[in-house]
Design an enzyme around this catalytic site. Structure first.
Site, PDB file in Angstrom:
ATOM      1  N   TYR A 226      -4.252  -8.805  12.401  1.00 56.49           N
ATOM      2  CA  TYR A 226      -4.014  -7.378  12.140  1.00 56.49           C
ATOM      3  C   TYR A 226      -3.495  -6.691  13.396  1.00 56.49           C
ATOM      4  O   TYR A 226      -2.511  -5.937  13.342  1.00 56.49           O
ATOM      5  CB  TYR A 226      -5.321  -6.740  11.677  1.00 56.49           C
ATOM      6  CG  TYR A 226      -5.228  -5.261  11.399  1.00 56.49           C
ATOM      7  CD1 TYR A 226      -4.667  -4.793  10.224  1.00 56.49           C
ATOM      8  CD2 TYR A 226      -5.726  -4.333  12.310  1.00 56.49           C
ATOM      9  CE1 TYR A 226      -4.597  -3.437   9.948  1.00 56.49           C
ATOM     10  CE2 TYR A 226      -5.658  -2.971  12.051  1.00 56.49           C
ATOM     11  CZ  TYR A 226      -5.098  -2.533  10.877  1.00 56.49           C
ATOM     12  OH  TYR A 226      -5.021  -1.176  10.620  1.00 56.49           O
TER      13      TYR A 226
ATOM     14  N   LYS B 103       0.160  -4.854  13.879  1.00 57.23           N
ATOM     15  CA  LYS B 103       0.308  -3.435  14.180  1.00 57.23           C
ATOM     16  C   LYS B 103       1.021  -3.211  15.515  1.00 57.23           C
ATOM     17  O   LYS B 103       1.732  -2.209  15.685  1.00 57.23           O
ATOM     18  CB  LYS B 103      -1.056  -2.750  14.164  1.00 57.23           C
ATOM     19  CG  LYS B 103      -1.682  -2.697  12.773  1.00 57.23           C
ATOM     20  CD  LYS B 103      -0.762  -2.028  11.757  1.00 57.23           C
ATOM     21  CE  LYS B 103      -1.413  -1.831  10.411  1.00 57.23           C
ATOM     22  NZ  LYS B 103      -0.544  -1.134   9.449  1.00 57.23           N
TER      23      LYS B 103
END
Length: 290
Positions: A157, A161
């Site tokens: 993640y 990002k």
């Protein structure tokens, strides 16, 4: 507050959490919204559309999976067929896939990138292409401070990002000459993804709704903010930046302790901020020429 009457936007991940809050708030300001969410049963885009229509707004549901390479083109086509134009795009669709890095698999890591990175790329590429031809538009990429600082147990993640942040800054540079302005939002909010890790004393104040006004300001047709990376939560925000510190000469030989000392000296120097990597390189090269 922005007047979004006669404006049309796409919100991905709009069936729940941040995306739902964004869609509802933008619609309340007059925008027609294409609400995207791949889950038809739970957190349905259709339910959000019903909420918008019950409040007198205009919206249409889309159930595309943003990881599908054709999803972006389909979303743009739906905006044009339903409302005749596309003025802004907000990418909120994301998954987490938590795991310690040494315990994750390449397939699990890739699954997160497929939604969070490639899912953002496909939607924004199609939207940006249309906006450039139309003479302007606004793009908001939703990322995370995990991509800015890193975060244990969510390596996939965080990596995704970080990629979205770099993507946003890049397309901001490319789109500005055509009036397509792109910014990146790093929200803190209590959602299905974050609820388990949110401390009790923060849970009620860190709402998705408290972030939505920042999104509305970023898609304001009168605004020209571009390339900003903004942390927002609880009715507050922080500007962020990528910083390079002071330039320090490196001796021909250096050990670990010496390198640590050089880095300390650099951090004590003047901070440098740059809009592009080319600007950073040119400044560094000029400063270090003999």
């Amino acid at each position: 507050m922005p007047d979004l009457s006669h404006r049309v936007g796409v919100v991905t991940g709009g069936g729940k959490g941040l995306g739902r809050a964004f869609a509802l708030h933008l619609a309340s300001l007059g925008a027609a919204i294409v609400v995207n969410n791949r889950n038809r049963e739970v957190d349905s885009a259709g339910r959000v559309v019903a909420e918008i229509e019950a409040a007198g707004g205009r919206a249409v549901a889309d159930y595309s999976d943003v990881a599908d390479p054709h999803a972006g083109e389909d979303l743009v086509a739906l905006a044009l067929s339903a409302f005749g134009r596309l003025d802004f795009c907000v990418t909120s669709a994301a998954i987490s896939g938590p795991a310690m890095f040494h315990k994750t698999s390449v397939d699990a890591f890739a699954a997160v990138q497929a939604v969070n990175v490639l899912g953002t790329v496909g939607v924004v590429a199609a939207a940006a292409k249309h906006m450039r031809a139309a003479g302007g538009g606004r793009i908001v990429l939703v990322a995370s401070t995990a991509g800015l600082h890193g975060e244990p147990t969510v390596s996939a993640y965080a990596a995704s990002k970080g990629a979205v942040i770099a993507l946003g800054r890049t397309i901001a540079c490319e789109g500005a000459p055509r009036g397509v302005y792109t910014n990146v939002l790093l929200p803190y909010a209590t959602t299905q993804m974050t609820d388990a890790g949110m401390a009790d004393r923060f849970r009620d104040s860190m709402t998705s709704e408290s972030v939505a006004p920042v999104v509305a300001a970023l898609v304001d047709p009168d605004g020209t903010l571009n390339g900003e990376v903004i942390v927002a939560a609880n009715g507050s925000l922080r500007a962020t930046s990528s910083v390079e510190w002071g330039t320090v000469r490196v001796p021909e030989t250096v050990d670990a302790a010496g390198l640590a000392a050089l880095l300390d000296t650099s951090r004590a120097g003047k901070p440098h901020e740059y809009r592009t990597a080319q600007d950073a390189f040119a400044d560094f090269a000029e400063e270090t020429l003999p």
